[in-house]
Motif scaffolding. Structure first.
Motif, PDB file in Angstrom:
ATOM      1  N   LEU A  42      39.200  40.910  38.124  1.00 50.45           N
ATOM      2  CA  LEU A  42      39.852  41.351  36.895  1.00 50.45           C
ATOM      3  C   LEU A  42      40.308  40.172  36.037  1.00 50.45           C
ATOM      4  O   LEU A  42      40.574  39.084  36.550  1.00 50.45           O
ATOM      5  CB  LEU A  42      41.062  42.224  37.240  1.00 50.45           C
ATOM      6  CG  LEU A  42      40.772  43.414  38.160  1.00 50.45           C
ATOM      7  CD1 LEU A  42      42.060  44.061  38.614  1.00 50.45           C
ATOM      8  CD2 LEU A  42      39.878  44.415  37.465  1.00 50.45           C
ATOM      9  N   SER A  43      40.461  40.418  34.756  1.00 51.68           N
ATOM     10  CA  SER A  43      40.927  39.375  33.843  1.00 51.68           C
ATOM     11  C   SER A  43      42.422  39.133  34.038  1.00 51.68           C
ATOM     12  O   SER A  43      43.120  39.923  34.671  1.00 51.68           O
ATOM     13  CB  SER A  43      40.641  39.758  32.390  1.00 51.68           C
ATOM     14  OG  SER A  43      41.523  40.774  31.976  1.00 51.68           O
ATOM     15  N   LYS A  44      42.910  38.066  33.465  1.00 52.74           N
ATOM     16  CA  LYS A  44      44.309  37.653  33.637  1.00 52.74           C
ATOM     17  C   LYS A  44      45.300  38.624  33.006  1.00 52.74           C
ATOM     18  O   LYS A  44      46.485  38.595  33.327  1.00 52.74           O
ATOM     19  CB  LYS A  44      44.522  36.264  33.054  1.00 52.74           C
ATOM     20  CG  LYS A  44      44.344  36.212  31.550  1.00 52.74           C
ATOM     21  CD  LYS A  44      44.564  34.825  31.021  1.00 52.74           C
ATOM     22  CE  LYS A  44      44.386  34.819  29.502  1.00 52.74           C
ATOM     23  NZ  LYS A  44      44.663  33.508  28.958  1.00 52.74           N
ATOM     24  N   ASP A  45      44.852  39.493  32.093  1.00 49.06           N
ATOM     25  CA  ASP A  45      45.744  40.412  31.396  1.00 49.06           C
ATOM     26  C   ASP A  45      45.757  41.816  31.985  1.00 49.06           C
ATOM     27  O   ASP A  45      46.337  42.721  31.399  1.00 49.06           O
ATOM     28  CB  ASP A  45      45.347  40.494  29.919  1.00 49.06           C
ATOM     29  CG  ASP A  45      45.436  39.142  29.233  1.00 49.06           C
ATOM     30  OD1 ASP A  45      46.380  38.376  29.541  1.00 49.06           O
ATOM     31  OD2 ASP A  45      44.556  38.827  28.423  1.00 49.06           O
ATOM     32  N   VAL A  46      45.114  42.016  33.128  1.00 47.61           N
ATOM     33  CA  VAL A  46      45.066  43.337  33.776  1.00 47.61           C
ATOM     34  C   VAL A  46      46.031  43.317  34.958  1.00 47.61           C
ATOM     35  O   VAL A  46      45.969  42.437  35.807  1.00 47.61           O
ATOM     36  CB  VAL A  46      43.628  43.660  34.254  1.00 47.61           C
ATOM     37  CG1 VAL A  46      43.597  44.969  35.028  1.00 47.61           C
ATOM     38  CG2 VAL A  46      42.686  43.706  33.069  1.00 47.61           C
ATOM     39  N   TYR A  47      46.935  44.309  35.002  1.00 49.32           N
ATOM     40  CA  TYR A  47      47.960  44.359  36.039  1.00 49.32           C
ATOM     41  C   TYR A  47      47.958  45.674  36.808  1.00 49.32           C
ATOM     42  O   TYR A  47      48.947  46.036  37.430  1.00 49.32           O
ATOM     43  CB  TYR A  47      49.346  44.126  35.437  1.00 49.32           C
ATOM     44  CG  TYR A  47      49.427  42.853  34.649  1.00 49.32           C
ATOM     45  CD1 TYR A  47      49.408  41.626  35.295  1.00 49.32           C
ATOM     46  CD2 TYR A  47      49.487  42.876  33.263  1.00 49.32           C
ATOM     47  CE1 TYR A  47      49.458  40.448  34.572  1.00 49.32           C
ATOM     48  CE2 TYR A  47      49.542  41.700  32.537  1.00 49.32           C
ATOM     49  CZ  TYR A  47      49.530  40.497  33.194  1.00 49.32           C
ATOM     50  OH  TYR A  47      49.576  39.329  32.484  1.00 49.32           O
ATOM     51  N   GLU A  48      46.853  46.401  36.765  1.00 49.16           N
ATOM     52  CA  GLU A  48      46.727  47.606  37.571  1.00 49.16           C
ATOM     53  C   GLU A  48      45.259  47.877  37.859  1.00 49.16           C
ATOM     54  O   GLU A  48      44.370  47.404  37.146  1.00 49.16           O
ATOM     55  CB  GLU A  48      47.387  48.806  36.910  1.00 49.16           C
ATOM     56  CG  GLU A  48      46.749  49.266  35.637  1.00 49.16           C
ATOM     57  CD  GLU A  48      47.455  50.491  35.071  1.00 49.16           C
ATOM     58  OE1 GLU A  48      48.644  50.698  35.338  1.00 49.16           O
ATOM     59  OE2 GLU A  48      46.788  51.237  34.358  1.00 49.16           O
ATOM     60  N   PHE A  49      45.039  48.643  38.920  1.00 44.79           N
ATOM     61  CA  PHE A  49      43.674  48.933  39.344  1.00 44.79           C
ATOM     62  C   PHE A  49      43.672  50.263  40.071  1.00 44.79           C
ATOM     63  O   PHE A  49      44.536  50.527  40.909  1.00 44.79           O
ATOM     64  CB  PHE A  49      43.172  47.826  40.278  1.00 44.79           C
ATOM     65  CG  PHE A  49      41.804  48.086  40.832  1.00 44.79           C
ATOM     66  CD1 PHE A  49      40.677  47.937  40.049  1.00 44.79           C
ATOM     67  CD2 PHE A  49      41.652  48.498  42.141  1.00 44.79           C
ATOM     68  CE1 PHE A  49      39.409  48.180  40.550  1.00 44.79           C
ATOM     69  CE2 PHE A  49      40.393  48.741  42.668  1.00 44.79           C
ATOM     70  CZ  PHE A  49      39.273  48.584  41.859  1.00 44.79           C
ATOM     71  N   ALA A  50      42.711  51.111  39.758  1.00 40.27           N
ATOM     72  CA  ALA A  50      42.542  52.394  40.442  1.00 40.27           C
ATOM     73  C   ALA A  50      41.299  52.314  41.311  1.00 40.27           C
ATOM     74  O   ALA A  50      40.231  51.942  40.838  1.00 40.27           O
ATOM     75  CB  ALA A  50      42.425  53.527  39.432  1.00 40.27           C
ATOM     76  N   ASP A  51      41.440  52.648  42.563  1.00 39.40           N
ATOM     77  CA  ASP A  51      40.331  52.616  43.505  1.00 39.40           C
ATOM     78  C   ASP A  51      40.109  54.023  44.020  1.00 39.40           C
ATOM     79  O   ASP A  51      41.037  54.682  44.468  1.00 39.40           O
ATOM     80  CB  ASP A  51      40.661  51.679  44.670  1.00 39.40           C
ATOM     81  CG  ASP A  51      39.463  51.384  45.541  1.00 39.40           C
ATOM     82  OD1 ASP A  51      38.332  51.559  45.076  1.00 39.40           O
ATOM     83  OD2 ASP A  51      39.671  50.951  46.686  1.00 39.40           O
ATOM     84  N   GLY A  52      38.894  54.498  43.939  1.00 42.35           N
ATOM     85  CA  GLY A  52      38.584  55.829  44.435  1.00 42.35           C
ATOM     86  C   GLY A  52      37.665  56.562  43.488  1.00 42.35           C
ATOM     87  O   GLY A  52      37.195  55.997  42.505  1.00 42.35           O
TER      88      GLY A  52
END
Length: 105
Positions: free
Chosen positions: A37-47
């Motif tokens: 992810l880029s430096k400005d992304v602070y969340e991630f959804a997995d599924g």
């Protein structure tokens, strides 16, 4: 869904991005990179639908690494699920037949 805050101490270089690793859901090593992810992304959804191979019966472990261009080891940061799991309702037996049972949840 995972969410985190950028680390305050980034070493000698600014954060350039994040890598997320996950285990296999069976207690194996947390070594599969599932996101870069880029430096400005602070969340991630997995599924699902992005990763339909995840199984609801497994408990998955994650590690989030902040990258800063330093040649040393990446900094491991912590994250908490943003949505708590919901306990399913109990199963109800609806019927039986020769060699089988039908349940609804």
């Amino acid at each position: 869904r995972l969410a985190w805050v950028a680390p305050q101490d980034t070493g000698a270089f600014p954060i350039t991005g994040y890598k997320i690793r996950r285990d296999d859901g069976q207690g194996g090593p947390i070594d599969t990179i599932i996101a870069d992810l880029s430096k400005d992304v602070y969340e991630f959804a997995d599924g699902p639908p992005d990763r339909p191979s995840l199984e609801a019966v497994n408990a998955y472990r994650y590690m989030i690494f902040a990258e800063n261009g330093d040649s040393g080891e990446p900094v491991v940061i912590s994250a908490q699920p943003t949505i708590q799991p919901v306990k399913p309702d109990g199963a109800e037996l609806k019927g039986t037949a020769a060699g089988s049972m039908t349940f609804v949840f």
